[in-house]
Design an enzyme around this catalytic site. Sequence first.
Site, PDB file in Angstrom:
ATOM      1  CE  LYS A 136      -3.608   2.400   2.524  1.00  0.00           C
ATOM      2  NZ  LYS A 136      -4.550   2.351   3.646  1.00  0.00           N
ATOM      3  CE  LYS A 158      -5.931   1.964  -0.668  1.00  0.00           C
ATOM      4  NZ  LYS A 158      -6.388   2.013   0.685  1.00  0.00           N
TER       5      LYS A 158
HETATM    6  C1  PBG Z   1      -7.546   3.170   5.413  1.00  0.00           C
HETATM    7  C2  PBG Z   1      -7.770   3.116   3.948  1.00  0.00           C
HETATM    8  C3  PBG Z   1      -7.556   4.104   2.965  1.00  0.00           C
HETATM    9  C4  PBG Z   1      -8.041   3.569   1.768  1.00  0.00           C
HETATM   10  C5  PBG Z   1      -8.480   2.287   2.039  1.00  0.00           C
HETATM   11  N1  PBG Z   1      -8.288   2.010   3.391  1.00  0.00           N
HETATM   12  C6  PBG Z   1      -7.076   5.497   3.050  1.00  0.00           C
HETATM   13  C7  PBG Z   1      -5.744   5.831   3.528  1.00  0.00           C
HETATM   14  O1  PBG Z   1      -4.859   4.995   3.723  1.00  0.00           O
HETATM   15  O2  PBG Z   1      -5.562   7.030   3.754  1.00  0.00           O
HETATM   16  C8  PBG Z   1      -8.083   4.275   0.445  1.00  0.00           C
HETATM   17  C9  PBG Z   1      -9.158   3.839  -0.494  1.00  0.00           C
HETATM   18  C10 PBG Z   1      -9.451   4.766  -1.613  1.00  0.00           C
HETATM   19  O3  PBG Z   1      -8.787   5.804  -1.804  1.00  0.00           O
HETATM   20  O4  PBG Z   1     -10.391   4.460  -2.353  1.00  0.00           O
HETATM   21  N2  PBG Z   1      -6.239   3.152   5.845  1.00  0.00           N
END
Ligand code: PBG
Length: 324
Positions: free
Chosen positions: A195, A248
């Site tokens: 991520k 992601k």
């Molecule tokens: C929570 C999380 C996030 C997303 C999914 N789970 C945001 C972040 O890390 O700030 C992003 C999903 C999206 O942008 O559609 N940590």
Amino acid sequence: MSFPISRPRRLRRNELLRNLVRERRINTAGFIYPMFVCPGCNVRQEVGSMPDVYQQSPDQIVEECRQIQDAGISGVILFGLPEHKDPRGAVSLEAQGVVQRAIEGIKNARLELLVVTDVCLCEYTDHGHCGVIKDGEVLNDETLEILGDQALSHARAGADMVAPSDMMDGRVGAIRKKLDQHHLENVPIMAYSAKYCSAFYGPFREAAQSAPQFGDRRSYQMDPANADEALREVGLDLEEGADIVMVKPALPYLDIIHRVRESFDVPVAAYNVSGEYSMVKAAARNGWIDEKRVVLEILVGIQRAGAEIVITYHAKDAVRWLKS
Ligand code: PBG
């Protein structure tokens, strides 16, 4: 053999030929649709930066899930917008929390739908970070216990799968251990393994009200410039017991998806995130792009890169377009 013997255009001359030689088709069985659960009853509020995406109370979530099931989408992933927030995200562990209630509602409605939950603190903490804070630092090991408890709470409510998105080291192992201790050894973990610290999460943070109140997430999410490190992260999560690994965002990281696919023999997911969705929506609304064609091109691209599972806000539109 080369031109003029070889003419690749021969097989592109009409749709029947193109159909005959098409290498892959979008696999809608791999779609997971993200949803935002808020408190209350009968609440359905559109997210300003994400057209057609809503914050909804559990009763409304169940109604939409019925349509999602009927459309043939495999599953949903739930994000919670709690009634109140605190430094440790304690409300995320409550049996009557928004996500827990939504899971129960969907399960009571006996829908044929996989219910996945996002496991993280940022939606529940008053500071908006994904872990507990001490002296301005996001603490790793102190966060693991809470993540384990949150995953346990979701699984007890009936979640079919949990998806930790916090990027703390060791969270997959901590969650696996916690679930196993409570006889939930059959609940799989889909880990947000690679991520990245991405500006493409912007609209999501409005939708989930989870923007960090100070600093940023660079001390726990990955540097967009790193690729080898993603493979290390995936390897660690698998050693800790992840069943599915995720990359992601999706579009700027298709190379990562591909490398993970080539390097590991496990199901790979990609999250086609909020910013990727909102850009398409905005351009489509301006009449600058053909939304249907752009979305289907994006989705086939993500699957072609190697992610059979795609978490996407476009899921409902895409299945409709693919049917017609
Ligand atoms: C929570 C999380 C996030 C997303 C999914 N789970 C945001 C972040 O890390 O700030 C992003 C999903 C999206 O942008 O559609 N940590």
